[in-house]
Write a protein that holds these residues in place. Sequence first.
Motif: not given
Lengths: 276, 310, 356
Positions: A76, A80, A83-84, A87, A90, A148, A152, B41, B45, B48
């Motif tokens: 998990t 995560l 997915l986080l 981007p 980016f 997570a 990240i 985008v 994040p 979070w």
Amino acid sequence: MFPRASTVSRLALGTVAALVYAFLYLPLIIVIIYAFNSATITSWPPGQPSLHWFNVLWNDPDPRDAIANSLKVAITATVLAVLLGTPAAFALQRFRFFGKESLGFVITLPILLPGIITGIAMLTWFTQLIQWGVLPGLSLLTVTIGHATFCIVLVFNNVLSRLRRTTRSLEEASMDLGADGWQTFWRVTLPGIRGAVIAGALLAFTLSFDEIIVTFFLIGAQNTLPLWILGHIRQDTNFPEIDAAAVVIIAVSIPIVLLAQFLTRETTQSSSPAKL
Amino acid sequence: MFLPVATSYPMVSYAFLKLTDFRRSLTRPLRRRQSLALVLVLGPPLLWIVGLYVLPLTFLFLYSFWQVIGFNVEAHWTLDNYRQIFAEPVWLQILLRTVVMATLVTVSAIALALPLAYFLVRYTTRWRNLLYLAVLVPLWSSYLVRVFAWKTILGSDGVLNTFLLDAHVIHQPVEAFLYSNYAVFITLLHVWLPYMVLPVYAAIDRIPPSLFEASSDLGARGWRTMRSVVWPLAFPGIMAGSIFVFSLTMGDFITPQLMGNGSQFVGNVIADQFGVAFNYPFGAALSTLPLVVLAVFLTVSRRFGALEAL
Amino acid sequence: MRGVIGPIVAAIMLGGTFALAPHLGDAAHSGAKLGGDLNVVAWEGYTDPSFVKPFEKQTGCTIHSTYAGSSNEMFSKFRSGGGTTYDLVSASGDASLRFIRAGVVAPVDVSKIPNWKDLAPQLKSPPHNTVNGKHYGVSFMWGPDVLIYNTKDFKTAPTSWSVLYNPKYKGKITIPDNPEQIADAAVYLHYKQPYNLSGAQLATIKTLLQRQRPLVRHYWGLAGDFESLFKNHEVILGAGWPLMTVDLKAAGVPVAETIPREGATGWADTWMLSTRSQHSACAYAWMNYSLSAPVQKQVVAVTHYSPANIKTAQLLGPTQAKALHITDTKYFDSIRFWQSPPNFDKWVTLWAEVKG
């Protein structure tokens, strides 16, 4: 070239390298010896070769539960993180906005600061949330959040450095040929960073699976594999069972990692703009 | 100019990277569309990180001004926790001991990683990938198992003592091998070494081979090449590795607990406030000690790395 | 921080998390799902499979136990996560009042625990778990802190705690990593009130413990640490609990235990129930079960501690009953049971200074 100098430094460096490998592998060799041994007490020399501890491990439900919990958390957290983290990388590489440098630094903090800080910071915050009734209690969920957060960063960093190294000409070509931003992203940019995402995810999974410091603070009454091992070490029961577990983990993970390494290299090469 | 430290492997040094060239952006259309894309985008994040990392850190800091009253943590504002840290010399001594240990481990890791990485890049060809992966393998075998293996090696009846006794080097088992700061040092160096090797290797791998050739064509011997070519160009990688090793050592409390002789390290006293003493506020205050040290370290290394890279 | 905005923001943040990790739902709070899980913080030996397994079979309740090495650790563990993590704790006398004052343990209805009436008279409503006539838990086991030694190195039992401070045994000693060890030093020094020490007495003890520091091979955290030190012959002397003697003998290590002439500290443990426990039915079942004479006998077999239920004496036979002082109130009164000292923060700092 000066062959003599080269030979000497080659020899010297080779010796150092060999010693470093010996240093890295000595404990692993010890682990393997005790795993395949009947001795209960881990003092030297060991007893007879035996598969006894693998049998003990196989019949013990606790490590199985612990491994299942560790897998749940690691998978998990890795999902995560992808997915986080992707981007985020980016956004930092392809957009302009206020406070970008600071944000990049903050995202990286969870791996720059020791795990204990992440652990206790989240523990105090989650304790407060529990008192407010927002969270039911400490559990695998809180551990996953903790993991997570540093996972990240691993994906983020890998993807960011890949984006930074790829030229924009392909994306520009795609746009010039009429593709819109999203098409370009899906068809051109994403394939280009796939290798980096996989490498980051792999690292995230590995570190999460073995993580103990953050877990120590955020876990409820469950066990993850490292916590099970810590409990075993502290309670002095069947030490070599830990060694057997470690051997199983190494044996399972090496082929996976080799495969992943192989796969990421393939994608890197085939999609590298420099090659085209 | 900036030298990218980046690697297919970890982490690395966002801290050292000077962001370059953002003149062009992906989508040219309307600004509004771009803002929307940015929100989509960056939003998740950002939420979070802020909600689940920055907020907890801030909360931890607030906590350090609270108190335990009647066995419960109360939001009763006070500076007592900080006063307590400076009232007794023991806490700063513990910090000093931890910083010394972290520095020793970091410096030793550099001393081992640099020649190893240079050797791999310069003198291996066919085996290089395999040897590189071999550095990673210990990372996949549990940290705790490796710590425990060192206990087996260093114990009174352990591998090392038995070996030395058999070789008649010693006549009594050396007890100082285990449950000592040496044991903590060796174990930490072992478990964190790969975190140094990886970025250093990546940095050296990026040095164009022609530089090595040029160096030796100009008559530089191994040591000179190492000092004038490898060291400066690998420096950002070395700094990246140093941050990891230093930070991991500063925060570890399990190795000192399992391998040490009871000497406290910062991680132990912080963990004890949360796990044993039930004094979260004091633990929060104690945690500012390593944070200050790391803030200084990060600032210095950032500047240092940047200067070297210019 | 007490406003409403915080929780709302937090709820939104966490909402996202829950949405992203739906399969963690069942693991999110293992206690909440079946009503059958009992999370326990206990001393080692108190949740041994030999008597936990039959209980689980009988009741369908599953016990998950976590061990603690000291009362402080027990207190902190039990309170982690705002007290939602654990249902039961086997608190010793020094911690039980802390639990009560912190308001984290619930009064227990002893009429729902039939075996309670068989407890030794002094353990039915002792001041460490009964406040204003309210029972905050039920007494379980008690015993002394003992001196454990390797019989190969000591042909006769040491008669004084002084061996733990004797440079002759440098590097061969282990003692608990616990500020309560200050009370043991006080007992050795013949101080009348080992839990109520003056500044001067604490200063003397500090010097004593600092001189002991280099003699100590390792400060043990859990019983397991202690046992591992003896098994690997890292130490030959240590302050520990009878449980360790049992375990070590079973592992073939030549050890014995003794209570030196200065007397001993000790503990009396109470099962206490979290106010936030959602499984009080299981908890009550466990309390009653663990107090029954046959189960107490099984606990004795594992730990060699003294059972609180005096009917256990009949099952154990006269010799063992006498050895465990089950009905001997005089012996009971001679033990300096653990207490929370009034100046405990001073003890904690002193301990940190000794070790740091």
